[in-house]
Design a protein around this motif. Sequence first.
Motif, PDB file in Angstrom:
ATOM      1  N   LYS A   2       0.979  -1.078  -0.041  1.00 54.01           N
ATOM      2  CA  LYS A   2       0.326   0.517  -0.209  1.00 54.01           C
ATOM      3  C   LYS A   2       0.770   1.294  -0.045  1.00 54.01           C
ATOM      4  O   LYS A   2       2.019   1.480   1.116  1.00 54.01           O
ATOM      5  N   SER A   3       1.222   2.090  -1.207  1.00 57.65           N
ATOM      6  CA  SER A   3       1.195   3.383  -1.216  1.00 57.65           C
ATOM      7  C   SER A   3       0.639   4.572  -0.671  1.00 57.65           C
ATOM      8  O   SER A   3      -0.685   5.303  -1.437  1.00 57.65           O
ATOM      9  N   HIS A   4       1.283   5.876   0.241  1.00 62.39           N
ATOM     10  CA  HIS A   4       0.547   6.558   0.784  1.00 62.39           C
ATOM     11  C   HIS A   4       1.210   7.685   0.393  1.00 62.39           C
ATOM     12  O   HIS A   4       2.514   7.615   0.873  1.00 62.39           O
ATOM     13  N   PRO A   5       0.688   8.890  -0.701  1.00 61.50           N
ATOM     14  CA  PRO A   5       1.456  10.036  -1.247  1.00 61.50           C
ATOM     15  C   PRO A   5       2.055  11.047   0.290  1.00 61.50           C
ATOM     16  O   PRO A   5       1.090  10.847   1.512  1.00 61.50           O
ATOM     17  N   LEU A   6       3.649  11.719   0.701  1.00 59.69           N
ATOM     18  CA  LEU A   6       3.585  12.587   1.604  1.00 59.69           C
ATOM     19  C   LEU A   6       3.343  13.717   0.748  1.00 59.69           C
ATOM     20  O   LEU A   6       4.659  13.757   0.091  1.00 59.69           O
ATOM     21  N   TYR A   7       3.188  14.321   1.700  1.00 58.21           N
ATOM     22  CA  TYR A   7       3.322  15.586   0.931  1.00 58.21           C
ATOM     23  C   TYR A   7       3.628  16.236   2.550  1.00 58.21           C
ATOM     24  O   TYR A   7       3.356  16.396   3.644  1.00 58.21           O
TER      25      TYR A   7
END
Length: 298
Positions: A2-7
């Motif tokens: 599971k990939s989660h964009p991190l800003y």
Amino acid sequence: MKSHPLYLYALDPTHIGAGGYRMGRVDLTILRDAGSNLPKVPGSSINGATRSAAIYSLPEGERQRAMAYARATIDEKNKKHPHKGGEDPVARIFGYAEGGDEGESRIGAVSFRDAEILAFPVPTMLGPRWVTTAHLLERAGCSKVPRPASEEQLIAQAGAAAPRRLNLGWLLLAADAREIPFPETAKGLPVFEHIRERLVVVHDNLFPAIVNSNLETRTSVSIDFETGAAADGALFTYEATPRGTLFRGQVDLDDGRFPDIAPAALPLLEKALSLACTLGLGAMTTRGFGRMQFALVK
């Protein structure tokens, strides 16, 4: 996986050092991507700060247990762990490597990718504008991004105050007002709408020059503790990405190989990221550097 964009939105200037002194404009340069020559926040820096903050994000009993394991890990012999890494609340998520013949090792269930610049603040005659490229917006999930026809043109966000010409620092370019998309998943930070309204798209060839010519360069000097004045020969300069820079990275949770760890890792990860970003990423955090706001998109 599971990939989660991190800003990451920089509340302070950020200095992620390249290591050692350099011959050139500044003594201490910041880390850059080898291919694009653009500053970035390496995944190793995010991982290290988050793992350290994760210990202090635990309840008191688990915190003391994790601190004892961490002390044993950095011990010179690295052989006297109070318990196995699989039983440690932090090591089982971030991975561990124990010394000795009976020591165990395992990769982490979470991994951090490098955070690259998505939007960079630049001074203009109309106030700050956030500069990006069509390529960067497309990598962030946007579609139908307008592209400048040449290096002499930019695309400004459509609005009542859209100019015909706009300067980016020392550059004066022709401006074409058009609707510029922005990542819809990037609404975890209140500042995102402010950036979207002031977004500018430039040609890919121009972006590295704009970023590198608008970095902060600061001068510091070591203090002689006996006199309280500047020490002779101790003047040095260093770079920093400015306040307001928006980075985009990624956090991966390996729920395939670690199905029992990944679901419980996300809440601790968010707490740890919050503490790490509050304390600051990179160097000189006690001098007003490194604080971030973050948004982890689920």
